[in-house]
Write a protein that holds these residues in place. Structure first.
Motif, PDB file in Angstrom:
ATOM      1  N   THR A  42       0.828  -1.207   0.000  1.00  0.00           N
ATOM      2  CA  THR A  42       0.000   0.000   0.000  1.00  0.00           C
ATOM      3  C   THR A  42       0.862   1.256   0.000  1.00  0.00           C
ATOM      4  N   LEU A  43       1.931   1.244   0.784  1.00  0.00           N
ATOM      5  CA  LEU A  43       2.834   2.397   0.830  1.00  0.00           C
ATOM      6  C   LEU A  43       3.519   2.614  -0.525  1.00  0.00           C
ATOM      7  N   ARG A  44       3.875   1.531  -1.178  1.00  0.00           N
ATOM      8  CA  ARG A  44       4.480   1.668  -2.502  1.00  0.00           C
ATOM      9  C   ARG A  44       3.470   2.183  -3.513  1.00  0.00           C
ATOM     10  N   TYR A  45       2.237   1.735  -3.388  1.00  0.00           N
ATOM     11  CA  TYR A  45       1.188   2.203  -4.296  1.00  0.00           C
ATOM     12  C   TYR A  45       0.935   3.695  -4.111  1.00  0.00           C
ATOM     13  N   ALA A  46       1.032   4.161  -2.861  1.00  0.00           N
ATOM     14  CA  ALA A  46       0.782   5.575  -2.566  1.00  0.00           C
ATOM     15  C   ALA A  46       1.859   6.484  -3.132  1.00  0.00           C
ATOM     16  N   GLU A  47       3.000   5.891  -3.511  1.00  0.00           N
ATOM     17  CA  GLU A  47       4.111   6.645  -4.114  1.00  0.00           C
ATOM     18  C   GLU A  47       4.534   7.838  -3.250  1.00  0.00           C
ATOM     19  N   ILE A  48       4.787   7.535  -1.993  1.00  0.00           N
ATOM     20  CA  ILE A  48       5.283   8.558  -1.069  1.00  0.00           C
ATOM     21  C   ILE A  48       6.752   8.837  -1.410  1.00  0.00           C
ATOM     22  N   SER A 104       3.756  -8.040  -1.202  1.00  0.00           N
ATOM     23  CA  SER A 104       3.680  -6.587  -1.375  1.00  0.00           C
ATOM     24  C   SER A 104       3.565  -6.221  -2.847  1.00  0.00           C
ATOM     25  N   GLU A 105       4.246  -6.986  -3.698  1.00  0.00           N
ATOM     26  CA  GLU A 105       4.169  -6.728  -5.136  1.00  0.00           C
ATOM     27  C   GLU A 105       2.805  -7.133  -5.689  1.00  0.00           C
ATOM     28  N   VAL A 106       2.266  -8.244  -5.180  1.00  0.00           N
ATOM     29  CA  VAL A 106       0.927  -8.678  -5.589  1.00  0.00           C
ATOM     30  C   VAL A 106      -0.108  -7.623  -5.216  1.00  0.00           C
ATOM     31  N   ILE A 107      -0.005  -7.116  -3.998  1.00  0.00           N
ATOM     32  CA  ILE A 107      -0.966  -6.119  -3.507  1.00  0.00           C
ATOM     33  C   ILE A 107      -0.813  -4.796  -4.251  1.00  0.00           C
ATOM     34  N   ARG A 108       0.420  -4.378  -4.474  1.00  0.00           N
ATOM     35  CA  ARG A 108       0.647  -3.130  -5.210  1.00  0.00           C
ATOM     36  C   ARG A 108       0.084  -3.234  -6.629  1.00  0.00           C
ATOM     37  N   SER A 109       0.330  -4.360  -7.276  1.00  0.00           N
ATOM     38  CA  SER A 109      -0.174  -4.564  -8.640  1.00  0.00           C
ATOM     39  C   SER A 109      -1.701  -4.608  -8.660  1.00  0.00           C
ATOM     40  N   GLY A 110      -2.282  -5.240  -7.624  1.00  0.00           N
ATOM     41  CA  GLY A 110      -3.732  -5.302  -7.542  1.00  0.00           C
ATOM     42  C   GLY A 110      -4.353  -3.930  -7.374  1.00  0.00           C
ATOM     43  N   LEU A 111      -3.738  -3.092  -6.565  1.00  0.00           N
ATOM     44  CA  LEU A 111      -4.240  -1.728  -6.364  1.00  0.00           C
ATOM     45  C   LEU A 111      -4.104  -0.900  -7.634  1.00  0.00           C
ATOM     46  N   THR A 132     -10.990   7.011  -0.220  1.00  0.00           N
ATOM     47  CA  THR A 132     -11.103   6.470  -1.572  1.00  0.00           C
ATOM     48  C   THR A 132     -10.404   5.122  -1.669  1.00  0.00           C
ATOM     49  N   LEU A 133      -9.229   5.053  -1.043  1.00  0.00           N
ATOM     50  CA  LEU A 133      -8.467   3.807  -1.050  1.00  0.00           C
ATOM     51  C   LEU A 133      -9.220   2.714  -0.292  1.00  0.00           C
ATOM     52  N   ARG A 134      -9.817   3.095   0.842  1.00  0.00           N
ATOM     53  CA  ARG A 134     -10.491   2.112   1.697  1.00  0.00           C
ATOM     54  C   ARG A 134     -11.819   1.627   1.125  1.00  0.00           C
ATOM     55  N   TYR A 135     -12.629   2.540   0.618  1.00  0.00           N
ATOM     56  CA  TYR A 135     -13.994   2.184   0.224  1.00  0.00           C
ATOM     57  C   TYR A 135     -14.170   1.870  -1.262  1.00  0.00           C
TER      58      TYR A 135
END
Length: 216
Positions: A42-48, A104-111, A132-135
Motif C-alpha cells: 500500500t505504501l508503494r502504491y501511494a508513491e510517497i 507486497s508486489e501482488v498487492i501493489r499490482s492489484g491496487l 477512496t483507497l479504503r472504500y
C-alpha cells in the motif's frame, strides 16, 4: 518398497507431528507476511516520496534472493550480531521476510489495476485519499488479488520444507528420519508426505476458486 513397514501407526503419528510444525510455521508466516506485505504494498502504491523508492529497493532485493539464503542468514548470520532466534523463529522470520516481499508486489499490482477514473470519481465526490483507497480501491482490488495471494500462500507452505537445512522438525525432516531407518521406506514415505502436501494445497486452491466466484 516396504509399504507395510513404512505405514505403521508410530510412523504415521511421527509424520503428523512434523506436519503440525509445518502448518504452524506456515500459518504464522502467512499472517505476518500478509500484514507486512499489505502495508508495504500500500505504501508503494501511494508513491510517497523517498519512502516508496526505498521500499522498492528492499522489496526487489529480497525478491531476487534465494529463500534458502535468507534461511541461512536468519539462522547462522544473525547470531553473529547477537540475534539468536532459534530454529523455529528463524524459519518463521525467513519465510515472513521473503513472502512479505512477494505479497507486497501482488498487492501493489492489484491496487494499480483499478482504473484511475474510479479514484478521480471518489475524490470528486468529497472522499479523502484514504477513504477512496479504503472504500473504492481496496474492495475491488482484493477480489482480483485473491488467486495470486492464495498461490503465494501455497508456495509458502511448500517452502517450509526448505527449513530442513536448519533441522526444523517439520514434515520433510521427520520423513528423512524415517527413511534413514530402512532404504525400502523411501518411496512409501515420500508418497505419504506428497499426499499430505497435496491435500492441504489443493484445498487452498479450491477455496481460492470459491472466493473468486463468490466475489465475481
Amino acid at each position: 518398497m516396504d509399504f507395510a513397514g513404512a505405514y505403521t501407526p508410530d510412523h504415521f503419528m511421527f509424520l503428523l507431528d512434523g506436519f503440525y510444525i509445518t502448518l504452524k510455521v506456515a500459518f504464522i508466516s502467512i499472517i505476518l507476511s500478509f500484514i507486512i506485505g499489505g502495508i508495504v504494498g500500500t505504501l508503494r502504491y501511494a508513491e510517497i516520496p523517498v519512502l516508496s523508492k526505498a521500499l522498492a529497493v528492499v522489496v526487489e532485493t529480497i525478491r531476487n534472493l534465494p529463500l534458502l539464503l535468507i534461511i541461512f542468514f536468519t539462522y547462522f548470520a544473525l547470531p553473529e550480531i547477537g540475534i539468536d532466534l532459534g530454529i523455529t523463529l528463524s524459519a518463521i522470520a525467513a519465510l515472513t521476510v521473503f513472502e512479505s516481499a512477494m505479497l507486497s508486489e501482488v498487492i501493489r499490482s492489484g491496487l494499480k489495476s483499478i482504473e484511475k477514473g474510479q479514484i478521480e470519481a471518489g475524490r470528486s465526490s468529497g472522499l479523502t485519499y484514504v477513504q477512496t483507497l479504503r472504500y473504492i480501491v481496496m474492495p475491488q482490488a482484493l477480489r482480483r488479488m485473491v488467486p495470486p495471494i492464495v498461490s503465494q500462500f501455497i508456495s509458502l507452505l511448500k517452502d517450509t520444507s526448505l527449513a530442513v537445512v536448519i533441522a526444523l522438525p517439520e514434515l520433510t525432516h521427520h520423513a528423512q528420519i524415517i527413511n534413514g531407518q530402512k532404504s525400502t521406506y523411501i518411496i512409501p514415505i515420500f508418497i505419504m508426505i506428497a499426499f499430505m502436501y497435496f491435500a492441504v494445497n489443493y484445498s487452498l486452491s479450491l477455496l481460492a476458486r470459491r472466493l473468486e466466484l463468490k466475489s465475481a
